[in-house]
Design a protein around this motif. Structure first.
Motif, mmCIF file in Angstrom:
data_model
loop_
_atom_site.group_PDB
_atom_site.id
_atom_site.type_symbol
_atom_site.label_atom_id
_atom_site.label_comp_id
_atom_site.label_asym_id
_atom_site.label_seq_id
_atom_site.Cartn_x
_atom_site.Cartn_y
_atom_site.Cartn_z
ATOM 1 N N VAL A 43 -0.908 0.772 -35.562
ATOM 2 C CA VAL A 43 -0.323 1.965 -34.956
ATOM 3 C C VAL A 43 -1.431 2.923 -34.491
ATOM 4 C CG1 VAL A 43 1.072 4.021 -35.428
ATOM 5 C CG2 VAL A 43 1.815 1.777 -36.258
ATOM 6 N N TYR A 44 -2.402 3.163 -35.362
ATOM 7 C CA TYR A 44 -3.494 4.100 -35.029
ATOM 8 C C TYR A 44 -4.250 3.672 -33.779
ATOM 9 C CZ TYR A 44 -3.440 7.281 -39.029
ATOM 10 O OH TYR A 44 -3.117 8.247 -39.912
ATOM 11 N N SER A 45 -4.364 2.355 -33.603
ATOM 12 C CA SER A 45 -5.161 1.891 -32.467
ATOM 13 C C SER A 45 -4.498 2.240 -31.134
ATOM 14 C CB SER A 45 -5.396 0.377 -32.576
ATOM 15 O OG SER A 45 -4.212 -0.328 -32.287
ATOM 16 N N PHE A 46 -3.199 2.572 -31.186
ATOM 17 C CA PHE A 46 -2.493 2.941 -29.952
ATOM 18 C C PHE A 46 -2.259 4.448 -29.865
ATOM 19 C CE2 PHE A 46 -1.273 -1.550 -30.347
ATOM 20 C CZ PHE A 46 -1.650 -1.986 -29.085
ATOM 21 N N LEU A 47 -2.990 5.237 -30.680
ATOM 22 C CA LEU A 47 -2.814 6.691 -30.639
ATOM 23 C C LEU A 47 -4.008 7.347 -29.933
ATOM 24 C CD1 LEU A 47 -1.366 7.348 -34.202
ATOM 25 C CD2 LEU A 47 -0.136 7.146 -32.032
ATOM 26 N N THR A 48 -3.910 8.674 -29.745
ATOM 27 C CA THR A 48 -4.972 9.419 -29.072
ATOM 28 C C THR A 48 -5.924 9.988 -30.110
ATOM 29 O OG1 THR A 48 -3.338 10.011 -27.429
ATOM 30 C CG2 THR A 48 -5.396 11.256 -27.416
ATOM 31 N N LYS A 49 -7.218 9.996 -29.771
ATOM 32 C CA LYS A 49 -8.187 10.428 -30.777
ATOM 33 C C LYS A 49 -8.246 11.954 -30.886
ATOM 34 C CE LYS A 49 -12.330 10.715 -27.952
ATOM 35 N NZ LYS A 49 -13.736 10.389 -27.812
ATOM 36 N N GLU A 50 -8.481 12.408 -32.105
ATOM 37 C CA GLU A 50 -8.755 13.825 -32.390
ATOM 38 C C GLU A 50 -10.265 13.921 -32.508
ATOM 39 O OE1 GLU A 50 -8.384 17.390 -33.109
ATOM 40 O OE2 GLU A 50 -6.631 16.863 -34.333
ATOM 41 N N ASP A 65 -9.050 0.422 -23.924
ATOM 42 C CA ASP A 65 -9.674 0.591 -22.616
ATOM 43 C C ASP A 65 -11.166 0.850 -22.795
ATOM 44 O OD1 ASP A 65 -8.947 1.224 -19.599
ATOM 45 O OD2 ASP A 65 -10.492 2.648 -20.277
ATOM 46 N N GLN A 66 -11.483 1.717 -23.744
ATOM 47 C CA GLN A 66 -12.879 2.076 -23.985
ATOM 48 C C GLN A 66 -13.693 0.866 -24.422
ATOM 49 O OE1 GLN A 66 -13.342 4.960 -27.120
ATOM 50 N NE2 GLN A 66 -15.580 4.862 -27.046
ATOM 51 N N PHE A 67 -13.013 -0.041 -25.112
ATOM 52 C CA PHE A 67 -13.690 -1.215 -25.635
ATOM 53 C C PHE A 67 -14.163 -2.126 -24.503
ATOM 54 C CE2 PHE A 67 -14.321 -5.151 -27.844
ATOM 55 C CZ PHE A 67 -14.759 -4.748 -29.098
ATOM 56 N N VAL A 68 -13.329 -2.226 -23.459
ATOM 57 C CA VAL A 68 -13.608 -3.212 -22.419
ATOM 58 C C VAL A 68 -14.210 -2.580 -21.161
ATOM 59 C CG1 VAL A 68 -12.638 -5.154 -21.148
ATOM 60 C CG2 VAL A 68 -11.618 -4.458 -23.315
ATOM 61 N N PHE A 69 -13.781 -1.327 -20.833
ATOM 62 C CA PHE A 69 -14.207 -0.752 -19.543
ATOM 63 C C PHE A 69 -15.085 0.474 -19.720
ATOM 64 C CE2 PHE A 69 -10.096 -2.780 -18.423
ATOM 65 C CZ PHE A 69 -10.614 -3.756 -17.590
ATOM 66 N N ASP A 70 -16.000 0.636 -18.774
ATOM 67 C CA ASP A 70 -16.844 1.828 -18.706
ATOM 68 C C ASP A 70 -16.334 2.676 -17.544
ATOM 69 O OD1 ASP A 70 -18.753 3.716 -18.664
ATOM 70 O OD2 ASP A 70 -20.382 2.386 -17.972
ATOM 71 N N ARG A 71 -15.845 3.883 -17.832
ATOM 72 C CA ARG A 71 -15.335 4.740 -16.763
ATOM 73 C C ARG A 71 -16.200 5.987 -16.579
ATOM 74 N NH1 ARG A 71 -9.994 3.151 -15.488
ATOM 75 N NH2 ARG A 71 -9.150 1.725 -17.021
ATOM 76 N N GLY A 72 -17.448 5.888 -16.968
ATOM 77 C CA GLY A 72 -18.366 7.002 -16.754
ATOM 78 C C GLY A 72 -18.198 8.090 -17.797
ATOM 79 N N LYS A 269 -16.665 7.302 -40.384
ATOM 80 C CA LYS A 269 -17.583 7.998 -41.273
ATOM 81 C C LYS A 269 -17.767 9.433 -40.785
ATOM 82 C CE LYS A 269 -21.849 6.392 -41.800
ATOM 83 N NZ LYS A 269 -22.874 5.372 -42.062
ATOM 84 N N GLY A 270 -17.802 10.381 -41.683
ATOM 85 C CA GLY A 270 -18.009 11.785 -41.313
ATOM 86 C C GLY A 270 -16.899 12.260 -40.383
ATOM 87 N N ASN A 271 -17.196 13.224 -39.516
ATOM 88 C CA ASN A 271 -16.149 13.645 -38.602
ATOM 89 C C ASN A 271 -16.566 13.460 -37.149
ATOM 90 O OD1 ASN A 271 -18.012 15.619 -38.512
ATOM 91 N ND2 ASN A 271 -16.742 17.193 -39.513
ATOM 92 N N ALA A 272 -17.551 12.543 -36.924
ATOM 93 C CA ALA A 272 -17.981 12.281 -35.551
ATOM 94 C C ALA A 272 -17.263 11.068 -34.985
ATOM 95 C CB ALA A 272 -19.488 12.055 -35.510
ATOM 96 N N GLY A 273 -16.430 10.412 -35.805
ATOM 97 C CA GLY A 273 -15.877 9.134 -35.419
ATOM 98 C C GLY A 273 -14.710 9.227 -34.463
ATOM 99 N N ASN A 274 -14.218 8.031 -34.145
ATOM 100 C CA ASN A 274 -13.096 7.905 -33.224
ATOM 101 C C ASN A 274 -12.138 6.928 -33.884
ATOM 102 O OD1 ASN A 274 -11.349 7.079 -31.218
ATOM 103 N ND2 ASN A 274 -12.921 7.005 -29.628
ATOM 104 N N TRP A 275 -11.149 7.479 -34.592
ATOM 105 C CA TRP A 275 -10.266 6.615 -35.390
ATOM 106 C C TRP A 275 -9.521 5.575 -34.554
ATOM 107 C CZ3 TRP A 275 -7.637 9.320 -40.153
ATOM 108 C CH2 TRP A 275 -8.662 9.853 -40.990
ATOM 109 N N PRO A 276 -8.884 5.955 -33.463
ATOM 110 C CA PRO A 276 -8.172 4.917 -32.696
ATOM 111 C C PRO A 276 -9.120 3.819 -32.219
ATOM 112 C CG PRO A 276 -7.520 7.084 -31.960
ATOM 113 C CD PRO A 276 -8.685 7.292 -32.890
ATOM 114 N N PHE A 277 -10.337 4.178 -31.841
ATOM 115 C CA PHE A 277 -11.280 3.166 -31.375
ATOM 116 C C PHE A 277 -11.667 2.235 -32.527
ATOM 117 C CE2 PHE A 277 -15.672 1.758 -30.388
ATOM 118 C CZ PHE A 277 -15.357 0.998 -29.269
ATOM 119 N N GLY A 278 -11.916 2.810 -33.698
ATOM 120 C CA GLY A 278 -12.226 1.997 -34.877
ATOM 121 C C GLY A 278 -11.063 1.068 -35.217
#
Lengths: 305, 358
Positions: A43-50, A65-72, A269-278
């Motif tokens: 579920v988290y992987s389909f949510l928006t990151k905080e 999307d971030q995993f596969v594509f680079d959009r600048g 880890k810490g608060n710099a992460g990106n939960w949906p991406f992880g």
């Protein structure tokens, strides 16, 4: 039926009123601690990151999307393939394969040796194999780091006996990571192979020899095929955790040996992460593992027919 | 004609335990030769020495005149049928049978032909693509036979091959094995602890006990003229009665039993008066009658009777707590009414008693 002949009731009849309930604890543990976390990740992987970790409950494919594509930098450039994460995945697979091969090369002869000892000494040998695993994984990996560093005991010893002229660069290499993984998971290779070699009927080797097979042929076309289920089980048990490992790559590898496990760890880890991406990276890892397991299951069922 | 196998002073030690001590005998070409003995007598060890799975401690083994005891198993032109078959579980019937031929480097076409021939021989036509686990015990047994015979060995070694089969199948396979041996002309060395198997199939039998050969001979010789007490007791049923020689004339002796009764017997070696030993008399050589018969007979009291269909086994109590087992065909008993406790006479068939010196 034989079990119940004395009382006129079978064991299964005795327990039938409560049989469903006896399994309840197992179902609860598996359900709560295994299925729920995986579903949560899905579920988290389909949510928006905080931005400070955590998620916003809003459907988004951004993580995948971030995993596969680079959009600048601002996300509005035309998409190009992002190789960074794919490279990390491919590297992880290669590292895990390397560790698996190392484990197999060392683990098979070890298992064979133990399985061919007299029955009363096998338990001692098995115990010796598992002794290092009574020590915490972190401590073991750190000590491996000290062992193989440039002026560590391994290099000093090799220098002293004159095998090498300059210290070998072992630390921070792919090989160091494979070595660390190998050391972490060797028993997972040894134990299933031991179990299948121990059940192997050595009369088969005698029969092959009697039927004019030379030694290597007996190993290749009789022993290996017969104990193959144990070898495959060992390979899976080493490959799967190696794929997601982050301790060995973090401690023994350098920047160039970054693996999926570390990538995922960083996102939480810490608060710099990106939960949906992880979470998305975890899901991709999980799918890859499932593919390996399906492959194994198919090979097994083909063996049965 | 050189013998198929010549064993000379063969000895095998496992640590401090001597499994075989000084075994020497020859096995003839085309012979169905059986090693018979109780478990632990060394018969399987001897077979494994011939196959090459174990090294001899001392002595020599010749195969058709060639010394083989230093060759590994894969260099010896002998093949083995294993007790539990040892079929390769990951190969089908055809692959199992063709394995040795592949190892010997036969051309593919020849292997196919030979495998087809062997499959035909053991009547497994419709099973060639099955794995061993999908076959019954009897079928696995046939595959093991075909696999061992495919490379046309000079000598076939069979290690209790029938012991895992049920009675009916075992009896069928006896006939089958004998037929295969006669048709192929291969020398068979058959290991068993089952005397009935040995007597019904073999040309010659070596009876073994505690690592030594007790007697070698045809089934008839071994049954009728056992060399010693062990052989007499192990092969078939017999009455063994302690006895002492009174007078001797070559091999013919007159001896007396503990109760003072006297009988004539054939000795297993030339003896003088005073020698002690046992008299062995097969139960079927004894006859019970209510009236005194002509010639030698022993007086006794009839004990229990056990009915076996074609015949009945009686226990006869003699004086001095001696007992005799007597086995008589039922068609000969019908005429006389025998009841437990009757005083009876036991007569011995001519030439049936054997005196075995201690």
């Amino acid at each position: 039926m034989a079990a119940g002949t004395g009382s006129g009731r079978t064991v299964s009849a005795t327990f039938s009123p409560v049989r469903g309930w006896l399994l309840l604890p197992s179902w609860l543990v598996i359900g709560i601690f295994l299925l729920v976390p995986v579903l949560l990740m899905l579920v988290y992987s389909f949510l928006t990151k905080e931005f400070r970790g955590g998620v916003i409950w809003e459907f988004s494919l951004a993580a995948y999307d971030q995993f596969v594509f680079d959009r600048g930098l601002f996300g509005d450039d035309p998409p190009t393939i992002e190789w960074a994460y794919i490279t990390i995945f491919v590297r992880s697979i290669l590292q895990a394969l390397g560790a698996t091969v190392l484990c197999l090369l060392i683990g098979f002869p070890t298992a064979y040796f133990i399985a061919t000892r007299p029955a009363n000494t096998r338990a001692i040998w098995l115990f010796l194999v598992t002794i290092p695993y009574w020590v915490n994984l972190l401590i073991r990996t750190v000590s491996m780091k000290f062992l193989i560093r440039d002026n560590g005991p391994l290099n000093e010893a090799l220098l002293a006996i004159g095998v090498i002229d300059a210290p070998l660069q072992l630390i921070n290499t792919n090989f160091a990571v494979q070595l660390g993984l190998f050391y972490s998971y060797l028993p997972f290779m040894v134990l299933p192979i031991y179990a299948s070699v121990e059940r192997y009927n050595f009369a088969l080797s005698e029969a092959a020899s009697d039927l004019y097979a030379p030694k290597w042929t007996i190993l290749r076309s009789i022993l290996l095929p017969v104990v193959m289920p144990g070898i495959i089980a060992g390979c899976i048990l080493v490959f799967v955790p190696s794929l997601g490992a982050f301790l060995a790559p973090d401690l023994l590898g350098g920047a160039k040996t970054f693996m999926i496990g570390s990538l995922i760890e960083e996102q939480f880890k810490g608060n710099a992460g990106n939960w949906p991406f992880g979470a998305a990276a975890s899901m991709i890892l999980l799918s890859m593992v499932l593919v390996v397991l399906l492959f194994y299951a198919r090979a097994q069922s083909r063996e049965q027919t | 004609m050189t013998s198929a196998i010549a064993l000379n002073g063969v000895r095998k030690d496992f640590g401090t335990f001597t499994a075989l001590s000084n075994v020497s005998f020859d096995i003839k070409d085309n012979e169905f030769f059986t090693l018979l003995g109780p478990s632990g007598c060394g018969k399987t060890t001897l077979l494994r020495l011939i196959a090459g799975f174990e090294d001899t401690t001392a002595g020599t083994i010749h195969l058709y005149g060639e010394e083989i005891e230093n060759l590994p198993p894969n260099k010896r032109p002998v093949n083995t049928v294993f007790q539990n078959y040892a079929l390769f579980p990951h190969m089908n019937v055809a692959e199992n049978i063709g394995f040795a031929l592949k190892m010997l480097g036969w051309p593919k076409a020849d292997i196919t032909l030979r495998v087809a021939e062997m499959v035909e021989m053991v009547q497994l036509g419709q099973f060639v693509h099955r794995k061993p686990s999908q076959l019954s015990g009897g079928q696995q047994q046939r595959v093991a036979l075909a696999r061992a015979m495919a490379p046309k060995p000079k000598v076939l070694l069979l290690d209790e091959p029938l012991s895992a089969l049920d009675l009916k199948l075992r009896q069928e396979m006896r006939t089958e094995l004998k037929r295969l041996q006669r048709e192929t002309g291969i020398t068979f060395i058959f290991v068993t602890h089952d005397q009935e198997e040995a007597l019904s199939m073999s040309d010659r039998i070596a009876v073994m006990s505690s690592g030594a050969v007790q007697q070698i001979g045809s089934p008839n010789q071994i049954y009728e003229n056992p060399a010693n007490r062990f052989v007499a007791d192990f092969i078939g049923e017999t009455n063994l009665i302690a006895s002492r020689v009174d007078t001797a004339d070559g091999m013919n002796v007159v001896c007396s039993l503990a109760d003072g009764e006297v009988l004539t017997a054939l000795a297993n070696s030339p003896l003088g008066p005073g020698a002690t030993g046992v008299v062995s008399i097969r139960p079927e050589s004894l006859t019970v009658t209510k009236t005194a018969p002509k010639g030698e007979s022993l007086r006794g009291t009839l004990g229990d009777a056990v009915y076996f269909g074609t015949d009945t086994q009686y226990t006869v109590l003699l004086a001095q707590e001696l007992t005799l087992k007597v086995r008589m065909q039922n068609q000969f008993i019908a005429s006389q009414a025998l009841a437990k406790g009757d005083p009876v006479f036991v007569s011995i068939a001519d030439g049936a008693a054997r005196f075995l010196v201690d």
